[in-house]
Scaffold this motif. Sequence first.
Motif, PDB file in Angstrom:
ATOM      1  N   UNK A 191       0.804  -1.236   0.000  1.00 41.98           N
ATOM      2  CA  UNK A 191       0.000   0.000   0.000  1.00 41.98           C
ATOM      3  C   UNK A 191       0.827   1.272   0.000  1.00 41.98           C
ATOM      4  N   UNK A 192       2.113   1.174   0.345  1.00 41.30           N
ATOM      5  CA  UNK A 192       2.908   2.404   0.386  1.00 41.30           C
ATOM      6  C   UNK A 192       3.854   2.501  -0.812  1.00 41.30           C
ATOM      7  N   UNK A 193       3.792   1.508  -1.710  1.00 43.74           N
ATOM      8  CA  UNK A 193       4.781   1.473  -2.800  1.00 43.74           C
ATOM      9  C   UNK A 193       4.600   2.617  -3.797  1.00 43.74           C
ATOM     10  N   UNK A 194       3.377   3.105  -3.970  1.00 45.59           N
ATOM     11  CA  UNK A 194       3.226   4.176  -4.963  1.00 45.59           C
ATOM     12  C   UNK A 194       3.012   5.550  -4.345  1.00 45.59           C
ATOM     13  N   UNK A 195       3.299   5.685  -3.057  1.00 42.86           N
ATOM     14  CA  UNK A 195       3.139   7.020  -2.453  1.00 42.86           C
ATOM     15  C   UNK A 195       4.497   7.539  -1.967  1.00 42.86           C
ATOM     16  N   UNK A 196       4.570   8.839  -1.727  1.00 48.56           N
ATOM     17  CA  UNK A 196       5.839   9.440  -1.302  1.00 48.56           C
ATOM     18  C   UNK A 196       6.182   8.976   0.125  1.00 48.56           C
TER      19      UNK A 196
END
Length: 270
Positions: A191-196
């Motif tokens: 879930x955090x792979x595409x966010x800053x």
Amino acid sequence: MTPTPLLKVVPVSEPEFAEWSVHSEDFNVWYRDAHILNDINVRFPAKGITCIVGPSGSGKSTLIRSINRINDEVPGFLSRGSISFNGKDVYTDYKDLTILRTEIGMVFQKPCVFPKSISENVLFGVAKTRKLSRAERLILVEENLRAVSLWKEVSYRLDDSATSLSLGQQQRLCIARTLAVKPKILLLDEPTASVDPVSGRAIEELLLKLKKDYTILLVTHDLQQTKRIADHIVFLCDGEVIEQGDKAKMVTNPEHQKTKTYLSDSFCEC
Ligand SMILES: Nc1ncnc2c1ncn2[C@@H]1O[C@H](COP(=O)(O)OP(=O)(O)OP(=O)(O)O)[C@@H](O)[C@H]1O
Ligand SMILES: [Mg+2]
């Protein structure tokens, strides 16, 4: 004569079965002729964060997508063995997959908001199951946006399109939408792979808060993230579980050399 003890002393080893909310027995998956998961026996403790780690292609997504049966939709998907959730077999005891997916919610790597308002996104799943009064809608929107720490950021623009939010905010909105249907388990695939990084940390903080109430299964490639937030780790390599257990033990004193190498260098010689 030695008196009979009133209480039988049971050695504390592993949690009782009831505390393991999902477990699989000899679970196998094929996509057409390719054998993807091989005799998977895993146990995910209730109310905590289990990080599922392993190299790309090792079957992490296949495993969590099998838990809420979204893999059923993949052409050529075939499974054998069982996955149980609170004592029920997800493959034989759930005739209605909507109920299964309400109990086991999922958040994907790329935030997947609908081109609708922020409020409508939060209510999307709940509104499909029952008619909501205006008061209920307001309560559900606020409650779930607060749960993901998004309320302060968006309370003044609930009717704006969800696509106008930043990616990190969109991912928290997706989590709010999943929480609104009151699942028991949260499956999160990177879930955090595409966010800053700042939004990634906000999502980690959120998961740490949510684990008091939810069983969280988190697929991640980020080993630092695993070390920060996991309670339990499952290490998969080439479709097999190499090792699983308590984070502290897996990180400091793993049983397998492969686990040690992967958790320290992100490298697996499988
Ligand atoms: N829909 C599909 N049809 C056929 N093969 C698939 C399908 N989805 C995944 N696979 C194959 O199954 C294997 C496991 O894939 P999976 O996506 O579960 O791995 P992963 O561990 O999640 O990898 P990553 O870290 O890259 O996301 C891979 O060889 C992949 O190519
Ligand atoms: Mg994956």
